[in-house]
Design an enzyme around this catalytic site. Structure first.
Site, short mmCIF file in Angstrom:
data_model
loop_
_atom_site.label_atom_id
_atom_site.label_comp_id
_atom_site.label_asym_id
_atom_site.label_seq_id
_atom_site.Cartn_x
_atom_site.Cartn_y
_atom_site.Cartn_z
N PRO A 198 3.38 13.76 -11.96
CA PRO A 198 2.45 12.93 -11.20
C PRO A 198 1.91 11.78 -12.03
O PRO A 198 1.59 11.95 -13.20
CB PRO A 198 1.32 13.90 -10.86
CG PRO A 198 1.31 14.85 -12.01
CD PRO A 198 2.75 15.00 -12.45
N ARG A 246 -0.11 -5.36 -7.57
CA ARG A 246 0.22 -4.56 -6.39
C ARG A 246 0.02 -5.30 -5.05
O ARG A 246 0.91 -5.25 -4.20
CB ARG A 246 -0.55 -3.23 -6.38
CG ARG A 246 -0.33 -2.39 -7.65
CD ARG A 246 -0.80 -0.95 -7.51
NE ARG A 246 0.04 -0.23 -6.58
CZ ARG A 246 -0.29 0.05 -5.35
NH1 ARG A 246 -1.45 -0.31 -4.87
NH2 ARG A 246 0.55 0.69 -4.58
N TYR A 300 3.55 -5.64 -3.25
CA TYR A 300 3.80 -4.65 -2.17
C TYR A 300 2.93 -4.88 -0.94
O TYR A 300 2.95 -4.05 -0.03
CB TYR A 300 3.50 -3.23 -2.65
CG TYR A 300 4.06 -2.84 -4.00
CD1 TYR A 300 5.43 -2.75 -4.20
CD2 TYR A 300 3.22 -2.54 -5.06
CE1 TYR A 300 5.94 -2.39 -5.44
CE2 TYR A 300 3.72 -2.17 -6.29
CZ TYR A 300 5.08 -2.10 -6.48
OH TYR A 300 5.57 -1.74 -7.69
N CYS A 331 -1.51 -20.27 -9.64
CA CYS A 331 -0.95 -21.29 -8.77
C CYS A 331 0.18 -20.74 -7.92
O CYS A 331 1.35 -21.13 -8.08
CB CYS A 331 -0.46 -22.46 -9.63
SG CYS A 331 -1.79 -23.11 -10.63
N GLU A 332 -0.13 -19.79 -7.09
CA GLU A 332 0.82 -19.25 -6.12
C GLU A 332 0.00 -18.80 -4.91
O GLU A 332 -1.03 -18.15 -5.07
CB GLU A 332 1.54 -18.01 -6.67
CG GLU A 332 2.45 -18.30 -7.82
CD GLU A 332 3.66 -17.38 -7.89
OE1 GLU A 332 4.08 -16.85 -6.85
OE2 GLU A 332 4.16 -17.21 -9.00
N TYR A 362 -0.77 1.88 -12.13
CA TYR A 362 0.07 0.71 -11.85
C TYR A 362 -0.77 -0.57 -11.77
O TYR A 362 -0.49 -1.45 -10.97
CB TYR A 362 0.91 0.93 -10.58
CG TYR A 362 1.73 2.20 -10.66
CD1 TYR A 362 2.75 2.33 -11.60
CD2 TYR A 362 1.45 3.30 -9.84
CE1 TYR A 362 3.48 3.51 -11.71
CE2 TYR A 362 2.18 4.48 -9.94
CZ TYR A 362 3.18 4.57 -10.88
OH TYR A 362 3.90 5.74 -10.99
#
Ligand code: LLP
Length: 423
Positions: free
Chosen positions: A276, A314, A318, A344-345, A373
């Site tokens: 896990p 994340r 995702y 800058c996105e 994560y």
């Protein structure tokens, strides 16, 4: 098991990490900072271990590889699951006993496998015939036998996000189910290999029990067929994947999962290992960030914070949802805002259309369930220094990974000879 709570303090209602006010952490260590609760890590490890009975719990280092986290879990008795030489180095530095380290991953290099053999790890989860041959050669050259489990691909859909599904036939992971018996036979005859069993891992952030049931059942069938063929198959590694509730809309019940694991081990009379990551680390950490600016474009209210997709990938990668909590909530109505980073996105959005109390420049915000994560997937895109990491224990807090300064950033690059000395 809640270690981040609102408490009444001098400044009003304020979010705390254990007994430390998050505003104090921001003042002391700056923002953005990941904040981990060591009590949460320990409690989650204990709850998980209790639920799964005799199984060896090998925490998946990839979820959060900070040495302090590994040491905290190691002291509770955890083993680890690693996927690289770097993770091996971390596990050993954190004093995890080698006989509690399992090595997974599709692309282990010869030098990584050699280091793991020399360290005397518990088990290699082998994912291809070529890897098996290479490992056998390395072990034979050392006059030892590598303990091996074959990681098989059970072709089960984990019903999770496409990018974190690993157990379908089209995914790159594991050995084709139909090839497993032939390969097991072959491996058992190799001088450098000590065949111990089988491994699976069908994906991450699973929120239903059924895919686990299906995958464990397939593994069980294969185990019995192999035993009928004369193989002992004493060890089964059931992987990780247990999901958490990012949005409080319910999650897989730990007790049900634990009962399934124990049933599988008892029925097959095998020693069980689990890997896990997210379940252990996710809720044990948050990302603390400060509002840099508030701006309105037409109908949209943007809250620009000092963290970005380079700190927590994340949401951008995702479309993941993380709860956002103001550290000191202002009174008044909640209104929808987009929380965005400075990169800058257009994809650098941390939360879209979130109903939140008014936020002003300088306010602190917590991005919850970021212990897994989060920091491990950070980068220095836009020459941004990834967030610092802080661990809290009771009323104590400590910096466990400092933010790099610009000198350290520049020191990573070297100029070629032909540029050195040029103005
Ligand atoms: N074992 C193996 C072989 C794995 O590949 C993984 C995760 C785990 C164990 C731990 O799985 P967990 O218990 O944490 O679900 N970056 C993605 C998650 C990638 C998971 C990769 N493998 C995310 O942020 O959702």
């Amino acid at each position: 098991m809640e270690y981040f709570n609102y408490r009444e303090s001098a400044g009003g209602r304020e979010l705390f990490a254990e007994d430390v006010a998050l505003s104090q952490i921001a003042e002391r260590f700056g923002t953005p900072s990941y904040v981990y609760s060591s009590a949460a890590f320990a409690a989650r490890y204990r709850a998980f271990s209790e639920a799964v009975g005799d199984a060896l719990v090998c925490y998946s280092v990839k979820a959060n590889d900070n040495l302090a986290v590994l040491r905290c879990l190691g002291q509770e008795g955890a083993g680890v699951d690693i996927v690289s030489g770097g993770e091996l180095a971390r596990a050993l530095a954190a004093d995890i006993a080698p006989d509690k380290i399992v090595f997974a991953g599709v692309g282990k290099t010869a030098s990584e496998m050699a280091d793991a053999l020399d360290a005397g790890i518990r088990q290699f989860n082998v994912e291809s015939e070529e890897e098996l041959e290479m490992l056998a050669g390395l072990a034979a050259a050392r006059g030892c036998r590598a303990p091996v489990a074959l990681r098989v691909n059970p072709d089960v859909d984990a019903k999770t996000h496409d990018k974190i599904s690993t157990g379908r036939a089209q995914d790159k992971f594991g050995i084709e189910f139909d090839q497993a018996e032939r390969l097991y036979d072959r491996a058992s005859k190799m001088a450098g290999i000590d065949m111990r069993g089988l491994a699976i891992h069908i994906g991450s952030q699973l929120t239903a029990l059924a895919p686990f049931e299906a995958a464990f059942a397939r593994l069980g069938e294969l185990c019995l067929r192999l035993r009928a063929g004369g193989h002992a198959v004493s060890h089964l590694d059931l992987g990780g994947g247990l999901g958490i509730s990012y949005d409080d809309k319910g999650q897989l019940n730990l007790t049900d999962y634990g009962a399934l694991v124990q049933r599988t081990g008892d029925t097959l009379g095998a020693s069980i290992t689990l890997e896990p990551g997210r379940w252990m680390a996710g809720p044990a950490g948050l990302l603390l960030t400060r509002v840099v600016r508030v701006k309105r474009n037409g109908n949209k209210q943007f809250v620009i914070v000092d963290m970005a997709m380079n700190d927590l990938l994340r949401p951008a990668l995702y479309g993941a949802w993380h709860d956002i909590q103001p550290v000191i909530p202002r009174p008044g109505d909640a209104l929808p805002v987009d929380i965005v980073g400075p990169i800058c996105e257009s994809g650098d959005v941390i939360a879209k259309d979130r109903a939140l109390p008014e936020l002003r420049t300088g306010d602190l915000i917590a991005v919850r369930d970021a212990g897994a994560y989060g920091a491990v997937m950070s980068s220095s895109y836009n020459s941004r220094m990834p967030a610092a990491e802080v661990m809290v224990r009771g009323a104590e807090s400590a910096l466990i990974r400092p933010r790099l300064d610009y000198d350290a950033m520049l020191a990573r690059d070297t100029l070629p000879d032909w540029q050195a000395g040029q103005a």
